[in-house]
Design a protein around this motif. Structure first.
Motif, PDB file in Angstrom:
ATOM      1  N   ALA A  17      -4.747 -48.914 -42.461  1.00 53.20           N
ATOM      2  CA  ALA A  17      -4.407 -47.719 -42.494  1.00 53.20           C
ATOM      3  C   ALA A  17      -5.397 -46.702 -41.659  1.00 53.20           C
ATOM      4  O   ALA A  17      -4.599 -46.003 -40.841  1.00 53.20           O
ATOM      5  CB  ALA A  17      -5.097 -47.172 -44.036  1.00 53.20           C
ATOM      6  N   PHE A  18      -6.493 -47.036 -41.120  1.00 53.40           N
ATOM      7  CA  PHE A  18      -7.007 -46.402 -40.120  1.00 53.40           C
ATOM      8  C   PHE A  18      -6.400 -46.527 -38.658  1.00 53.40           C
ATOM      9  O   PHE A  18      -5.863 -45.517 -37.909  1.00 53.40           O
ATOM     10  CB  PHE A  18      -8.489 -46.966 -39.687  1.00 53.40           C
ATOM     11  CG  PHE A  18      -9.094 -46.477 -38.733  1.00 53.40           C
ATOM     12  CD1 PHE A  18      -9.793 -45.254 -38.461  1.00 53.40           C
ATOM     13  CD2 PHE A  18      -9.408 -47.272 -37.334  1.00 53.40           C
ATOM     14  CE1 PHE A  18     -10.509 -44.600 -37.429  1.00 53.40           C
ATOM     15  CE2 PHE A  18      -9.886 -47.014 -36.393  1.00 53.40           C
ATOM     16  CZ  PHE A  18     -10.563 -45.690 -36.106  1.00 53.40           C
ATOM     17  N   LEU A  19      -5.933 -47.597 -38.429  1.00 51.68           N
ATOM     18  CA  LEU A  19      -5.137 -48.110 -37.193  1.00 51.68           C
ATOM     19  C   LEU A  19      -3.892 -47.314 -37.249  1.00 51.68           C
ATOM     20  O   LEU A  19      -3.223 -46.764 -36.233  1.00 51.68           O
ATOM     21  CB  LEU A  19      -4.792 -49.500 -36.917  1.00 51.68           C
ATOM     22  CG  LEU A  19      -6.107 -50.262 -36.573  1.00 51.68           C
ATOM     23  CD1 LEU A  19      -5.692 -51.772 -36.846  1.00 51.68           C
ATOM     24  CD2 LEU A  19      -6.453 -50.015 -35.370  1.00 51.68           C
ATOM     25  N   VAL A  20      -3.163 -47.171 -38.450  1.00 49.58           N
ATOM     26  CA  VAL A  20      -2.063 -46.300 -38.378  1.00 49.58           C
ATOM     27  C   VAL A  20      -2.044 -44.879 -38.297  1.00 49.58           C
ATOM     28  O   VAL A  20      -1.371 -44.320 -37.834  1.00 49.58           O
ATOM     29  CB  VAL A  20      -1.286 -46.805 -39.842  1.00 49.58           C
ATOM     30  CG1 VAL A  20       0.003 -45.933 -40.067  1.00 49.58           C
ATOM     31  CG2 VAL A  20      -0.738 -48.186 -40.079  1.00 49.58           C
ATOM     32  N   VAL A  53       2.994 -44.192 -43.937  1.00 44.88           N
ATOM     33  CA  VAL A  53       2.455 -45.729 -44.269  1.00 44.88           C
ATOM     34  C   VAL A  53       0.970 -45.648 -44.510  1.00 44.88           C
ATOM     35  O   VAL A  53       0.619 -46.610 -45.202  1.00 44.88           O
ATOM     36  CB  VAL A  53       2.830 -46.615 -43.056  1.00 44.88           C
ATOM     37  CG1 VAL A  53       2.107 -47.915 -42.831  1.00 44.88           C
ATOM     38  CG2 VAL A  53       4.433 -46.536 -42.687  1.00 44.88           C
ATOM     39  N   ALA A  54       0.213 -45.125 -43.723  1.00 43.92           N
ATOM     40  CA  ALA A  54      -1.216 -44.833 -43.876  1.00 43.92           C
ATOM     41  C   ALA A  54      -1.645 -44.484 -45.399  1.00 43.92           C
ATOM     42  O   ALA A  54      -2.541 -45.057 -45.885  1.00 43.92           O
ATOM     43  CB  ALA A  54      -1.884 -43.914 -42.767  1.00 43.92           C
ATOM     44  N   LEU A  55      -1.021 -43.741 -45.976  1.00 44.01           N
ATOM     45  CA  LEU A  55      -1.156 -43.007 -47.268  1.00 44.01           C
ATOM     46  C   LEU A  55      -0.998 -44.228 -48.368  1.00 44.01           C
ATOM     47  O   LEU A  55      -1.765 -44.422 -49.138  1.00 44.01           O
ATOM     48  CB  LEU A  55      -0.335 -41.929 -47.330  1.00 44.01           C
ATOM     49  CG  LEU A  55      -0.612 -41.429 -49.055  1.00 44.01           C
ATOM     50  CD1 LEU A  55      -1.926 -40.925 -49.217  1.00 44.01           C
ATOM     51  CD2 LEU A  55       0.486 -40.015 -49.252  1.00 44.01           C
ATOM     52  N   ALA A  56       0.132 -44.900 -48.196  1.00 40.84           N
ATOM     53  CA  ALA A  56       0.396 -46.187 -48.958  1.00 40.84           C
ATOM     54  C   ALA A  56      -0.600 -47.323 -48.859  1.00 40.84           C
ATOM     55  O   ALA A  56      -0.828 -47.731 -49.850  1.00 40.84           O
ATOM     56  CB  ALA A  56       1.697 -46.670 -48.782  1.00 40.84           C
TER      57      ALA A  56
END
Length: 197
Positions: free
Chosen positions: A150-153, A90-93
């Protein structure tokens, strides 16, 4: 292997956090300040920022948002790391989306601003500013929000990796639950634990 996976994940968190912070700082300080300046001042400052920001420190974070996150994902392939891998994917996306915003919108706007030439010689500075400022500000906010998400994920991925590692370390002990464990030195028992309580 756990240490290598965690190192890649920490680098992904670090790079994503740094870049989210850069774009956040633009959104809450640099751009509001420039909005209060004249047309030529804004054009000149942004032209200079767009030159000096291409440096190893920025590129480490900017390229690392996708590169380190992808590396962390590759290192977490496998059934045992599936819970962590979902977070990383998810973060990569999200990082790819934000990266695409920068490459597809903000960079072309920067290039157009650079191509406008010396601000002092511009006959239509207000028009050049209008073509640049509103769109750049809007899309900077978008990429700041997406990188922050993305940082939070990725922080969630770190937590999930820690939980998974804790479970894998505890698994051997769970395998003897309900049994009496006795260890011996020679024939004399020196340690006995009843885990059936």
């Amino acid at each position: 292997m756990f240490a290598i996976r965690m190192a890649a994940l920490v680098l992904a968190v670090l790079s994503t956090g740094l870049i989210a912070g850069v774009f956040y700082a633009y959104a809450i300080s640099v751009l509001p300040a420039l909005a209060r300046t004249g047309d030529r001042t804004l054009i000149e400052v942004m032209q200079k920022i767009n030159v000096v920001i291409i440096n190893p420190w920025f590129m480490f974070g900017f390229l690392g948002t996708v590169g380190f996150t992808a590396l962390a994902g590759a290192l977490h392939l496998g059934r045992d790391q599936r819970g962590t891998l979902v977070w990383i994917a998810v973060a990569l996306a999200l990082n790819v989306i934000a990266f695409a915003v920068t490459a597809g919108v903000n960079v072309p706007l920067n290039d157009a601003l650079a191509a406008a030439g010396d601000p002092a010689a511009l006959a239509e500075a207000a028009s050049v500013r209008a073509d640049f400022e509103a769109a750049w500000v809007r899309w900077n906010i978008v990429r700041a929000v997406v990188h922050t998400a993305a940082f939070l994920v990725l922080c969630g991925a770190l937590f999930a990796a820690g939980v998974q590692q804790g479970k894998s370390v505890a698994a051997p002990a769970d395998g003897v639950a309900g049994q009496s464990v006795s260890r011996h030195i020679g024939d004399a028992p020196y340690f006995s634990v009843n885990q059936g309580r």
